[in-house]
Design a protein around this motif. Structure first.
Motif, PDB file in Angstrom:
ATOM      1  N   PRO A 435     -23.493 -40.890  14.919  1.00 44.70           N
ATOM      2  CA  PRO A 435     -22.607 -40.034  14.122  1.00 44.70           C
ATOM      3  C   PRO A 435     -23.253 -38.774  13.558  1.00 44.70           C
ATOM      4  O   PRO A 435     -22.546 -37.828  13.220  1.00 44.70           O
ATOM      5  CB  PRO A 435     -22.157 -40.969  12.984  1.00 44.70           C
ATOM      6  N   ARG A 436     -24.580 -38.758  13.455  1.00 49.01           N
ATOM      7  CA  ARG A 436     -25.227 -37.547  12.962  1.00 49.01           C
ATOM      8  C   ARG A 436     -25.272 -36.440  14.014  1.00 49.01           C
ATOM      9  O   ARG A 436     -25.592 -35.293  13.697  1.00 49.01           O
ATOM     10  CB  ARG A 436     -26.641 -37.863  12.490  1.00 49.01           C
ATOM     11  N   ASP A 437     -24.957 -36.783  15.262  1.00 50.14           N
ATOM     12  CA  ASP A 437     -24.986 -35.788  16.332  1.00 50.14           C
ATOM     13  C   ASP A 437     -23.683 -34.998  16.390  1.00 50.14           C
ATOM     14  O   ASP A 437     -22.676 -35.376  15.794  1.00 50.14           O
ATOM     15  CB  ASP A 437     -25.239 -36.475  17.680  1.00 50.14           C
ATOM     16  N   PHE A 438     -23.731 -33.912  17.146  1.00 52.60           N
ATOM     17  CA  PHE A 438     -22.567 -33.066  17.379  1.00 52.60           C
ATOM     18  C   PHE A 438     -22.657 -32.614  18.836  1.00 52.60           C
ATOM     19  O   PHE A 438     -23.590 -31.917  19.224  1.00 52.60           O
ATOM     20  CB  PHE A 438     -22.591 -31.872  16.414  1.00 52.60           C
ATOM     21  N   VAL A 439     -21.722 -33.057  19.650  1.00 54.20           N
ATOM     22  CA  VAL A 439     -21.751 -32.779  21.081  1.00 54.20           C
ATOM     23  C   VAL A 439     -20.963 -31.509  21.380  1.00 54.20           C
ATOM     24  O   VAL A 439     -19.875 -31.293  20.841  1.00 54.20           O
ATOM     25  CB  VAL A 439     -21.162 -33.961  21.882  1.00 54.20           C
ATOM     26  N   MET A 440     -21.540 -30.692  22.252  1.00 55.72           N
ATOM     27  CA  MET A 440     -20.797 -29.545  22.788  1.00 55.72           C
ATOM     28  C   MET A 440     -20.530 -29.834  24.256  1.00 55.72           C
ATOM     29  O   MET A 440     -21.464 -30.036  25.044  1.00 55.72           O
ATOM     30  CB  MET A 440     -21.612 -28.259  22.640  1.00 55.72           C
ATOM     31  N   ASN A 441     -19.254 -29.876  24.646  1.00 61.50           N
ATOM     32  CA  ASN A 441     -18.893 -30.197  26.022  1.00 61.50           C
ATOM     33  C   ASN A 441     -18.236 -28.999  26.694  1.00 61.50           C
ATOM     34  O   ASN A 441     -17.123 -28.609  26.345  1.00 61.50           O
ATOM     35  CB  ASN A 441     -17.943 -31.396  26.095  1.00 61.50           C
ATOM     36  N   VAL A 442     -18.955 -28.438  27.666  1.00 63.18           N
ATOM     37  CA  VAL A 442     -18.407 -27.311  28.430  1.00 63.18           C
ATOM     38  C   VAL A 442     -18.000 -27.749  29.829  1.00 63.18           C
ATOM     39  O   VAL A 442     -17.357 -26.977  30.549  1.00 63.18           O
ATOM     40  CB  VAL A 442     -19.439 -26.171  28.516  1.00 63.18           C
ATOM     41  N   LEU A 443     -18.371 -28.971  30.232  1.00 62.94           N
ATOM     42  CA  LEU A 443     -18.005 -29.451  31.561  1.00 62.94           C
ATOM     43  C   LEU A 443     -16.546 -29.877  31.568  1.00 62.94           C
ATOM     44  O   LEU A 443     -16.092 -30.565  30.654  1.00 62.94           O
ATOM     45  CB  LEU A 443     -18.889 -30.636  31.959  1.00 62.94           C
ATOM     46  N   PRO A 444     -15.795 -29.515  32.587  1.00 65.12           N
ATOM     47  CA  PRO A 444     -14.367 -29.885  32.616  1.00 65.12           C
ATOM     48  C   PRO A 444     -14.197 -31.398  32.649  1.00 65.12           C
ATOM     49  O   PRO A 444     -14.934 -32.108  33.336  1.00 65.12           O
ATOM     50  CB  PRO A 444     -13.860 -29.242  33.914  1.00 65.12           C
ATOM     51  N   VAL A 445     -13.218 -31.894  31.905  1.00 66.87           N
ATOM     52  CA  VAL A 445     -13.023 -33.332  31.816  1.00 66.87           C
ATOM     53  C   VAL A 445     -12.313 -33.910  33.032  1.00 66.87           C
ATOM     54  O   VAL A 445     -12.172 -35.128  33.132  1.00 66.87           O
ATOM     55  CB  VAL A 445     -12.281 -33.733  30.523  1.00 66.87           C
ATOM     56  N   PHE A 446     -11.864 -33.060  33.966  1.00 71.06           N
ATOM     57  CA  PHE A 446     -11.375 -33.632  35.218  1.00 71.06           C
ATOM     58  C   PHE A 446     -12.551 -34.076  36.095  1.00 71.06           C
ATOM     59  O   PHE A 446     -12.366 -34.688  37.131  1.00 71.06           O
ATOM     60  CB  PHE A 446     -10.467 -32.656  35.976  1.00 71.06           C
ATOM     61  N   HIS A 447     -13.763 -33.752  35.662  1.00 71.18           N
ATOM     62  CA  HIS A 447     -14.977 -34.229  36.311  1.00 71.18           C
ATOM     63  C   HIS A 447     -15.504 -35.427  35.520  1.00 71.18           C
ATOM     64  O   HIS A 447     -15.519 -35.408  34.291  1.00 71.18           O
ATOM     65  CB  HIS A 447     -16.028 -33.115  36.344  1.00 71.18           C
ATOM     66  N   ALA A 448     -15.929 -36.483  36.213  1.00 73.68           N
ATOM     67  CA  ALA A 448     -16.292 -37.735  35.543  1.00 73.68           C
ATOM     68  C   ALA A 448     -17.415 -37.554  34.533  1.00 73.68           C
ATOM     69  O   ALA A 448     -17.406 -38.177  33.465  1.00 73.68           O
ATOM     70  CB  ALA A 448     -16.691 -38.777  36.586  1.00 73.68           C
ATOM     71  N   PHE A 449     -18.397 -36.709  34.831  1.00 67.30           N
ATOM     72  CA  PHE A 449     -19.518 -36.475  33.921  1.00 67.30           C
ATOM     73  C   PHE A 449     -19.026 -35.833  32.629  1.00 67.30           C
ATOM     74  O   PHE A 449     -19.417 -36.223  31.516  1.00 67.30           O
ATOM     75  CB  PHE A 449     -20.551 -35.599  34.632  1.00 67.30           C
ATOM     76  N   GLY A 450     -18.171 -34.826  32.756  1.00 62.93           N
ATOM     77  CA  GLY A 450     -17.630 -34.166  31.571  1.00 62.93           C
ATOM     78  C   GLY A 450     -16.737 -35.080  30.761  1.00 62.93           C
ATOM     79  O   GLY A 450     -16.729 -35.027  29.530  1.00 62.93           O
ATOM     80  N   LEU A 451     -15.982 -35.953  31.445  1.00 62.98           N
ATOM     81  CA  LEU A 451     -15.069 -36.854  30.743  1.00 62.98           C
ATOM     82  C   LEU A 451     -15.830 -37.922  29.974  1.00 62.98           C
ATOM     83  O   LEU A 451     -15.579 -38.145  28.791  1.00 62.98           O
ATOM     84  CB  LEU A 451     -14.108 -37.503  31.738  1.00 62.98           C
ATOM     85  N   LEU A 452     -16.783 -38.595  30.629  1.00 64.13           N
ATOM     86  CA  LEU A 452     -17.494 -39.675  29.959  1.00 64.13           C
ATOM     87  C   LEU A 452     -18.455 -39.136  28.906  1.00 64.13           C
ATOM     88  O   LEU A 452     -18.412 -39.541  27.742  1.00 64.13           O
ATOM     89  CB  LEU A 452     -18.276 -40.532  30.961  1.00 64.13           C
ATOM     90  N   GLY A 453     -19.350 -38.227  29.315  1.00 67.45           N
ATOM     91  CA  GLY A 453     -20.368 -37.748  28.392  1.00 67.45           C
ATOM     92  C   GLY A 453     -19.825 -36.854  27.306  1.00 67.45           C
ATOM     93  O   GLY A 453     -20.281 -36.911  26.161  1.00 67.45           O
ATOM     94  N   GLY A 454     -18.846 -36.026  27.664  1.00 64.78           N
ATOM     95  CA  GLY A 454     -18.379 -35.027  26.715  1.00 64.78           C
ATOM     96  C   GLY A 454     -17.158 -35.385  25.927  1.00 64.78           C
ATOM     97  O   GLY A 454     -16.756 -34.649  25.025  1.00 64.78           O
ATOM     98  N   LEU A 455     -16.506 -36.541  26.216  1.00 64.86           N
ATOM     99  CA  LEU A 455     -15.320 -36.910  25.454  1.00 64.86           C
ATOM    100  C   LEU A 455     -15.296 -38.390  25.106  1.00 64.86           C
ATOM    101  O   LEU A 455     -15.251 -38.748  23.928  1.00 64.86           O
ATOM    102  CB  LEU A 455     -14.047 -36.527  26.224  1.00 64.86           C
ATOM    103  N   ILE A 456     -15.338 -39.269  26.100  1.00 62.63           N
ATOM    104  CA  ILE A 456     -15.171 -40.701  25.830  1.00 62.63           C
ATOM    105  C   ILE A 456     -16.331 -41.266  25.022  1.00 62.63           C
ATOM    106  O   ILE A 456     -16.122 -41.951  24.010  1.00 62.63           O
ATOM    107  CB  ILE A 456     -14.975 -41.477  27.148  1.00 62.63           C
ATOM    108  N   LEU A 457     -17.568 -41.002  25.438  1.00 63.66           N
ATOM    109  CA  LEU A 457     -18.725 -41.517  24.699  1.00 63.66           C
ATOM    110  C   LEU A 457     -18.747 -41.028  23.253  1.00 63.66           C
ATOM    111  O   LEU A 457     -18.929 -41.838  22.331  1.00 63.66           O
ATOM    112  CB  LEU A 457     -20.017 -41.150  25.426  1.00 63.66           C
ATOM    113  N   PRO A 458     -18.550 -39.731  22.973  1.00 56.62           N
ATOM    114  CA  PRO A 458     -18.498 -39.295  21.574  1.00 56.62           C
ATOM    115  C   PRO A 458     -17.391 -39.969  20.758  1.00 56.62           C
ATOM    116  O   PRO A 458     -17.605 -40.347  19.609  1.00 56.62           O
ATOM    117  CB  PRO A 458     -18.268 -37.782  21.675  1.00 56.62           C
TER     118      PRO A 458
END
Length: 742
Positions: A435-458
C-alpha cells in the motif's frame, strides 16, 4: 443460584460438544480443541486444509510462514501433539501463549544458531515431526534466506517430507509481525489456513521439471506457492477486489486517471454495480462482453462491472486494425461492447466501431449509461456495492484476451478467474509491493502485462495506480511521473529507453523499481536507469497464455541477462531442438496457465490444453539455480545452410554496437540458402564491415552475420511496445526486392 449453575452447565456442555466435534473433524486432541475453539469462533477460521498436516506421515517438517504472534497458538492447537515446535524467542517467552505451549513440545532458538544443531535431524530420523516458523519476507535478506538453506538441509538429512503452511489474513491481525503500512490492521479478520501436499526436498526439486532449482530455492518457492494458492482461493476477481476494499479501507483512493481524477474502492465499486445491473438485463450469464476503452477509471469500472454481472470480459485491442477487431468479435462471439463516445472521437476510432458492428456487436456507451441511471439504481449501488449482481464461479472464464500478433494473426486466449488471481499472487510472492507504493501504468490494459501488472495486482494489493492512456507520449510521461511521484512502473524496453531519453534527471527519481517485460531488456537500458535515476529494472518473461507472467527477477533472486526464476507453482519441460545444443523448446504448466484458445473456425468454443501443458514456442535454457535465459522464439531462429541461427542473439549484438538506435533482425526467403538474415535499423552509421568485425569478436559464425542492412526512420512497433516483426520483415522484402529475397 441454581439457574446460574444450570446456565454455566449448559454453556460448558455446548462448549464440550463443540470441542468434541472439532476432535472428530480435525483429528486433534480434546486439550487442543479446548484451546482452539475460541480462536476458531473469533476469526471464523477456514481450517479444512488441516487434514493434510494431520495425515502426513512422519518424518515431516511443517514450514510455517510466520506473519503474526497468533501463528504459534494456531499451530500448537492444530498440528499433531507430538510435533516439536521451534519458536522464536518472543513466542517462547510470551505469558499469554503459555496455555498453548502446554499442548506440545516447544524449544526456543536464536535464529543465528537454530539450524546448526544436529538435534533436529535426530528427531526426524526417529520418525519425528518438527514445525519451523519462517520469517514472512517476500524478499528475504541474506540472513533470512540462510534459514531456507538450513531447513532444506535438515529435511534432506532427515529424509523428511515438507508441508508448507500459510495463514491467510494473519498479516492483518493487531499483533501482526509485518509493518502496519504494508498490512493494515483489523481486529477480527477472517483467517484461512492453507497447506500443500507433503513432498520431500528431492521431489520438490524434480517437480519443477527442467528448471531444477536448488534445494533452498525449491523450499522457498514451495512456501510461496502455499501463499499464492491460499490467498484468494475460491474467489472471482470481483469478490477478491471487494475483499481488498474491506482489508485496506473502502474509502482508500485506488485508481486515478488524468481526466477524471481519483476514485476510492467504494466509488469505483458503486459505479461497477450500476454497470453490472445494466449488463445483467441485456446480456446472458457467461456471455463475453467486449471492453473497448483506454487506460482510465472507466476501464476499471467496466472490467469489474462485467465480472459482477457474471459475464466474461473480452479485451478489445483497438490498435490492431478493423480486420483483426472484426475477427476477434466473431471468434469470441461478442454481442455487446462497452465503450465511450469521447474516447472513440478523440482517438479517431470510427472505423474500429464500424468493424465491431460488422462483427455483430452493439455498443453500450458509458455516457448514455450515466445519463440513464435512475435514483433507484444509485440507491441500490450505495447499499449493495459489495454484492455481485450475477453468479460467481472461480473456475469460470474471466477474460478473453488477444495475443499481440507480433509474428502471426492474434489468437483468442481464455483465462479463468483463478488463472488471473493466482498469477497476481505469484507475482506478489516475488515482488515486494504494498500500500505504500504508487503504480504508474502506461501499458494498455488490452495487453495482459498491462492488465495484470498495471491494474489487477494494484487493486488486490491496495496499491493506488495511475492509468495513463498511451505509452507513446514519450515527453509527457516523464513530466507526469515527476509531478505524481510513482514508485513502481510496468513497461517494456522500447518505452523505458524512450522515456529515459526525454526525461529530466529528477523525473523518475521517485521510482524504486520498474518491471520490464514483453521484449528483451537491454543492458544499456538497465545502465541508464540505474545511473540517472537510481531505479532498479527487474526483467520478467511471460505470455498472454500464462496470465501472463512465468518468471521474474527480484531484489534477492536476480541474475542479469536472465528473466529470473519460474514463479511458484509453474513447472517446465524442455523439448530438444535439432541444431540447438544448450536448452530446448519450453513447455509450461501451472495454475496460471490458460484454460485454452478460441479459434475463428470454432467461435465461442474453448479448446482445452492437452494435460494442461502449453507450448510457449520459445527456446530457453536453465542454469544450476533455475534462472531462465531466453535464446529466442522458435520462429525467431533461421536455418541458414542447415545451421540454426538465433535472430534474437544477433539483435542483441547489434543493440550493443549501436545502443542509441533501434534495430530488428529478420529472416527473408533466399533462393540459394533457403533464408538470409537482414538488419533493419534506424542507425544511419550502421556498417556491414563493422558488424562483421564485432560478430567475429563475439564468436558468431559468418552465416549469422547479416549480409544486408535496410535503413529506415522508425521500426514498426505494436501499442504494447513490442517490435512488429511481420511489418518489419515486409519492409525488408520490399526494399531488397523479390529478386534478392525470393
Amino acid at each position: 443460584m441454581v439457574l446460574t449453575l444450570i446456565l454455566i452447565g449448559a454453556v460448558a456442555a455446548v462448549y464440550a460438544t463443540a470441542c468434541a466435534a472439532l476432535m472428530m473433524r480435525l483429528g486433534i486432541t480434546f486439550r487442543q480443541a479446548l484451546s482452539y475453539l475460541p480462536l476458531k469462533l473469533l476469526y471464523r477460521i477456514d481450517d479444512r486444509a488441516v487434514r493434510i498436516a494431520r495425515k502426513s506421515e512422519a518424518p515431516v517438517v511443517y514450514v510455517i510462514s510466520h506473519q503474526s504472534r497468533l501463528d504459534a497458538a494456531l499451530m500448537l492447537s492444530l498440528l499433531p501433539d507430538d510435533t516439536l515446535h521451534i519458536l522464536d524467542e518472543d513466542s517462547a517467552k510470551s505469558a499469554w501463549l503459555e496455555p498453548w505451549r502446554e499442548l506440545a513440545r516447544t524449544i526456543a532458538f536464536n535464529t543465528e544458531h537454530v539450524f546448526v544443531s544436529r538435534r533436529l535431524v535426530r528427531v526426524l530420523k526417529r520418525k519425528g515431526r518438527i514445525a519451523v516458523y519462517m520469517p514472512e519476507d517476500v524478499e528475504p535478506d541474506v540472513r533470512s534466506f540462510r534459514l531456507y538453506r538450513a531447513v532444506s538441509r535438515i529435511a534432506l538429512q532427515g529424509e523428511a517430507r515438507v508441508v508448507p503452511i500459510f495463514i491467510d489474513g494473519a498479516r492483518h491481525l493487531p499483533f501482526s509481525r509485518i509493518d502496519e503500512a504494508t498490512a493494515p490492521r483489523r481486529w477480527f479478520p477472517r483467517l484461512r489456513i492453507g497447506m500443500l501436499e507433503p513432498l520431500t526436498i528431492p521431489e520438490l526439486v524434480s517437480r519443477a521439471g527442467a528448471a531444477q532449482p536448488t534445494a533452498s530455492g525449491a523450499l522457498f518457492d514451495r512456501l510461496a506457492e502455499a501463499r499464492s494458492t491460499t490467498n484468494l482461493a475460491g474467489r472471482t476477481l470481483f469478490q477478491a477486489i471487494v475483499e481488498a476494499a474491506g482489508r485496506f479501507g473502502a474509502d482508500r483512493e485506488i485508481v486515478e486517471d488524468v481526466i477524471s481524477g481519483s476514485l476510492s474502492y467504494r466509488r469505483m465499486l458503486m459505479a461497477t454495480r450500476v454497470l453490472a445491473s445494466r449488463l445483467a438485463r441485456t446480456t446472458a450469464p457467461g456471455e463475453a462482453v467486449g471492453l473497448l476503452l483506454p487506460n482510465s477509471n472507466g476501464i476499471a469500472i467496466a472490467l469489474l462491472g462485467v465480472h459482477s454481472a457474471g459475464r466474461v470480459a473480452a479485451m478489445i485491442n483497438y490498435t490492431s486494425g478493423p480486420a483483426n477487431v472484426t475477427s476477434a468479435i466473431r471468434t469470441a462471439m461478442i454481442r455487446t461492447i462497452v465503450s465511450s463516445h469521447a474516447f472513440v472521437e478523440k482517438a479517431g476510432l470510427a472505423d474500429i466501431i464500424e468493424a465491431a458492428k460488422a462483427g455483430g456487436a452493439r455498443i453500450l456507451w458509458l455516457e448514455e449509461l450515466r445519463e440513464g441511471t435512475s435514483r433507484l439504481d444509485k440507491l441500490a449501488a450505495f447499499f449493495l456495492w459489495r454484492r455481485p449482481v450475477g453468479p460467481q464461479a472461480a473456475d469460470a472464464p474471466a477474460l478473453v484476451m488477444f495475443t499481440s500478433g507480433s509474428e502471426h494473426a492474434p489468437k483468442a486466449v481464455v483465462l479463468s478467474h483463478q488463472n488471473v488471481l493466482t498469477n497476481a499472487m505469484q507475482v506478489e510472492a516475488r515482488l515486494a509491493i504494498g500500500p505504500r507504493d504508487f503504480v504508474m501504468n502506461v501499458l494498455p490494459v488490452f495487453h495482459a502485462f498491462g492488465l495484470l501488472g498495471g491494474l489487477i495486482l494494484p487493486l488486490l494489493a491496495g496499491v493506488k495506480t495511475l492509468l495513463y492512456p498511451s505509452p507513446l507520449h514519450f515527453k509527457l510521461i516523464p513530466q507526469l511521473a515527476g509531478k505524481k511521484r510513482p514508485t513502481v512502473l510496468f513497461s517494456t524496453d522500447t518505452f523505458l529507453s524512450a522515456y529515459a531519453k526525454a526525461a529530466g534527471d529528477q523525473d523518475f527519481a521517485c521510482l524504486r523499481m520498474a518491471v520490464a517485460g514483453a521484449e528483451p531488456l537491454l543492458a544499456e537500458t538497465r545502465r541508464i536507469w540505474m545511473g540517472r535515476f537510481g531505479t532498479r529494472l527487474f526483467e520478467g518473461y511471460g505470455m498472454t497464455e500464462a496470465a501472463p507472467v512465468l518468471s521474474l527477477n527480484s531484489a534477492t533472486h536476480e541474475r542479469e541477462g536472465s528473466v529470473g526464476r519460474l514463479l511458484p507453482g509453474v513447472r517446465a519441460r524442455l523439448e530438444p531442438i535439432e541444431g540447438i545444443d544448450e536448452g530446448g523448446r519450453l513447455w509450461v504448466t501451472g495454475p496460471n496457465v490458460m484454460m485454452g484458445y478460441m479459434s475463428a473456425d470454432r467461435p465461442g468454443v474453448i479448446q482445452r490444453l492437452e494435460e494442461g501443458w502449453h507450448d510457449t514456442g520459445d527456446i530457453v535454457s536453465f542454469d544450476r539455480e533455475g534462472f531462465v535465459t531466453i535464446k529466442g522464439r522458435a520462429k525467431r531462429f533461421a536455418k541458414i545452410a542447415g545451421e540454426m541461427v538465433s535472430l534474437g542473439a544477433i539483435e542483441m549484438l547489434v543493440h550493443a554496437l549501436w545502443p542509441e538506435d533501434k534495430h530488428a533482425i529478420v529472416a527473408v526467403p533466399d533462393r540459394r540458402r533457403g533464408e538470409r538474415i537482414v538488419l533493419v535499423t534506424t542507425a544511419e552509421q550502421a556498417d556491414a564491415n563493422e558488424l562483421r568485425r564485432r560478430g567475429k569478436e563475439a564468436g558468431m559464425t559468418e552465416l549469422a552475420i547479416p549480409q544486408d542492412i535496410v535503413k529506415i526512420e522508425e521500426i514498426p512497433i505494436h501499442a504494447t511496445g513490442k517490435t512488429d516483426y511481420a511489418a518489419t520483415r515486409q519492409i525488408a522484402i520490399d526494399r531488397l526486392g523479390h529478386a534478392t529475397a525470393a
